[in-house]
Write a protein that holds these residues in place. Structure first.
Motif, PDB file in Angstrom:
ATOM      1  N   ARG A   1       0.832  -1.200   0.000  1.00  0.00           N
ATOM      2  CA  ARG A   1       0.000   0.000   0.000  1.00  0.00           C
ATOM      3  C   ARG A   1       0.875   1.262   0.000  1.00  0.00           C
ATOM      4  NH1 ARG A   1      -5.100   0.062   0.778  1.00  0.00           N
ATOM      5  NH2 ARG A   1      -5.183   1.890   2.111  1.00  0.00           N
ATOM      6  N   ALA A   2       0.240   2.389  -0.237  1.00  0.00           N
ATOM      7  CA  ALA A   2       0.925   3.675  -0.218  1.00  0.00           C
ATOM      8  C   ALA A   2       1.611   3.858   1.138  1.00  0.00           C
ATOM      9  CB  ALA A   2      -0.066   4.803  -0.463  1.00  0.00           C
ATOM     10  N   PRO A   3       2.831   4.372   1.127  1.00  0.00           N
ATOM     11  CA  PRO A   3       3.558   4.502   2.386  1.00  0.00           C
ATOM     12  C   PRO A   3       3.083   5.648   3.272  1.00  0.00           C
ATOM     13  CG  PRO A   3       4.892   5.272   0.564  1.00  0.00           C
ATOM     14  CD  PRO A   3       3.646   4.687  -0.028  1.00  0.00           C
ATOM     15  N   ASN A   4       2.317   6.600   2.699  1.00  0.00           N
ATOM     16  CA  ASN A   4       1.925   7.774   3.457  1.00  0.00           C
ATOM     17  C   ASN A   4       0.677   8.389   2.837  1.00  0.00           C
ATOM     18  OD1 ASN A   4       2.013  10.842   3.906  1.00  0.00           O
ATOM     19  ND2 ASN A   4       3.527  10.120   5.386  1.00  0.00           N
ATOM     20  N   PRO A   5      -0.261   8.903   3.630  1.00  0.00           N
ATOM     21  CA  PRO A   5      -1.484   9.485   3.066  1.00  0.00           C
ATOM     22  C   PRO A   5      -1.268  10.822   2.347  1.00  0.00           C
ATOM     23  CG  PRO A   5      -1.490   9.713   5.447  1.00  0.00           C
ATOM     24  CD  PRO A   5      -0.295   8.867   5.088  1.00  0.00           C
ATOM     25  N   GLU A   6      -0.046  11.329   2.336  1.00  0.00           N
ATOM     26  CA  GLU A   6       0.237  12.568   1.617  1.00  0.00           C
ATOM     27  C   GLU A   6       0.680  12.317   0.181  1.00  0.00           C
ATOM     28  OE1 GLU A   6       0.478  16.450   2.275  1.00  0.00           O
ATOM     29  OE2 GLU A   6      -1.314  15.304   2.747  1.00  0.00           O
TER      30      GLU A   6
ATOM     31  N   VAL B   1     -12.470  10.402   2.100  1.00  0.00           N
ATOM     32  CA  VAL B   1     -11.763  10.186   3.365  1.00  0.00           C
ATOM     33  C   VAL B   1     -11.241  11.541   3.832  1.00  0.00           C
ATOM     34  CG1 VAL B   1     -11.109   7.811   2.790  1.00  0.00           C
ATOM     35  CG2 VAL B   1      -9.554   9.682   2.215  1.00  0.00           C
ATOM     36  N   PRO B   2     -11.061  11.718   5.130  1.00  0.00           N
ATOM     37  CA  PRO B   2     -10.493  12.985   5.595  1.00  0.00           C
ATOM     38  C   PRO B   2      -9.073  13.152   5.054  1.00  0.00           C
ATOM     39  CG  PRO B   2     -11.415  11.727   7.432  1.00  0.00           C
ATOM     40  CD  PRO B   2     -11.406  10.828   6.231  1.00  0.00           C
ATOM     41  N   ALA B   3      -8.779  14.337   4.570  1.00  0.00           N
ATOM     42  CA  ALA B   3      -7.432  14.611   4.071  1.00  0.00           C
ATOM     43  C   ALA B   3      -6.449  14.608   5.246  1.00  0.00           C
ATOM     44  CB  ALA B   3      -7.395  15.952   3.356  1.00  0.00           C
ATOM     45  N   TYR B   4      -5.266  14.106   5.014  1.00  0.00           N
ATOM     46  CA  TYR B   4      -4.223  14.131   6.038  1.00  0.00           C
ATOM     47  C   TYR B   4      -3.846  15.580   6.341  1.00  0.00           C
ATOM     48  CZ  TYR B   4       0.161  13.008   8.383  1.00  0.00           C
ATOM     49  OH  TYR B   4       1.173  12.903   9.294  1.00  0.00           O
ATOM     50  N   ASN B   5      -3.717  16.377   5.290  1.00  0.00           N
ATOM     51  CA  ASN B   5      -3.463  17.811   5.423  1.00  0.00           C
ATOM     52  C   ASN B   5      -4.819  18.507   5.295  1.00  0.00           C
ATOM     53  OD1 ASN B   5      -2.972  20.538   4.911  1.00  0.00           O
ATOM     54  ND2 ASN B   5      -1.121  20.133   3.737  1.00  0.00           N
ATOM     55  N   PRO B   6      -5.297  19.182   6.340  1.00  0.00           N
ATOM     56  CA  PRO B   6      -6.633  19.766   6.301  1.00  0.00           C
ATOM     57  C   PRO B   6      -6.840  20.815   5.205  1.00  0.00           C
ATOM     58  CG  PRO B   6      -5.481  20.426   8.316  1.00  0.00           C
ATOM     59  CD  PRO B   6      -4.617  19.419   7.611  1.00  0.00           C
ATOM     60  N   TYR B   7      -5.766  21.310   4.624  1.00  0.00           N
ATOM     61  CA  TYR B   7      -5.890  22.274   3.520  1.00  0.00           C
ATOM     62  C   TYR B   7      -6.792  21.729   2.418  1.00  0.00           C
ATOM     63  CZ  TYR B   7      -4.707  24.859  -0.688  1.00  0.00           C
ATOM     64  OH  TYR B   7      -4.794  25.581  -1.853  1.00  0.00           O
ATOM     65  N   TRP B   8      -6.649  20.441   2.093  1.00  0.00           N
ATOM     66  CA  TRP B   8      -7.386  19.852   0.971  1.00  0.00           C
ATOM     67  C   TRP B   8      -8.872  19.690   1.259  1.00  0.00           C
ATOM     68  CZ3 TRP B   8      -4.845  20.679  -3.104  1.00  0.00           C
ATOM     69  CH2 TRP B   8      -3.453  20.602  -3.108  1.00  0.00           C
ATOM     70  N   ASP B   9      -9.271  19.738   2.526  1.00  0.00           N
ATOM     71  CA  ASP B   9     -10.686  19.625   2.869  1.00  0.00           C
ATOM     72  C   ASP B   9     -11.432  20.952   2.725  1.00  0.00           C
ATOM     73  OD1 ASP B   9     -10.668  16.900   3.453  1.00  0.00           O
ATOM     74  OD2 ASP B   9     -10.181  17.226   5.569  1.00  0.00           O
ATOM     75  N   ARG B  10     -10.713  22.059   2.576  1.00  0.00           N
ATOM     76  CA  ARG B  10     -11.365  23.372   2.509  1.00  0.00           C
ATOM     77  C   ARG B  10     -12.143  23.573   1.217  1.00  0.00           C
ATOM     78  NH1 ARG B  10      -6.075  25.924   4.593  1.00  0.00           N
ATOM     79  NH2 ARG B  10      -6.214  25.294   6.769  1.00  0.00           N
ATOM     80  N   GLN B  11     -11.599  23.123   0.089  1.00  0.00           N
ATOM     81  CA  GLN B  11     -12.256  23.309  -1.202  1.00  0.00           C
ATOM     82  C   GLN B  11     -12.288  22.027  -2.012  1.00  0.00           C
ATOM     83  OE1 GLN B  11      -9.819  26.995  -2.255  1.00  0.00           O
ATOM     84  NE2 GLN B  11     -11.784  27.402  -3.265  1.00  0.00           N
TER      85      GLN B  11
END
Length: 130
Positions: free
Chosen positions: A66-71, A99-109
């Protein structure tokens, strides 16, 4: 000088599941596929006029984790609200939930979705600011 074209290539152990996610769910077109090419199967997905495409390859007998990191993200900028809503609805219709973004920036828009290998895409409802 013309802009180069970009191919993002990634191995997988779940080629059919990735095709379902990126083709059926995200709506990318299958541009080319192959079987048994030097021991690999693969598919290239994208849009015929876009300067990029994604290539996924599978080698029988080799397990890819699997992907090593959610970023690890691919971000698709969809500035028109209707196009963005259509893309989100298409993923929902094929059984993919955000899914919730690891970096909350991506959840804004935007909304983040995880592919079968654990890599993530963001559908960003904004213009690409260079």
């Amino acid at each position: 000088m013309p802009a180069p074209k970009l191919r993002v290539a990634r191995p997988t152990s779940q080629l059919p599941a990735l095709v379902r996610f990126y083709h059926d769910g995200l709506g990318l077109q299958i541009l080319y596929s192959f079987e048994g090419h030097d021991g690999f199967d693969g598919v290239m997905l994208g849009h015929p006029q876009a300067p990029y495409h994604l290539e996924f390859t599978a080698q029988p007998g080799h397990e890819i984790g699997r992907a090593p990191n959610p970023e690890h993200l691919l971000v698709f900028y969809l500035p028109e609200p209707e196009a963005w809503q259509t893309a989100v609805a298409r993923l929902h219709e094929h059984g993919y939930a955000p899914v919730p973004a690891y970096n909350p920036y991506w959840d804004r828009q935007g909304l983040t979705f995880e592919d079968p290998d654990g890599y993530r895409i963001v559908l960003q409802n904004a213009d690409w600011q260079q």
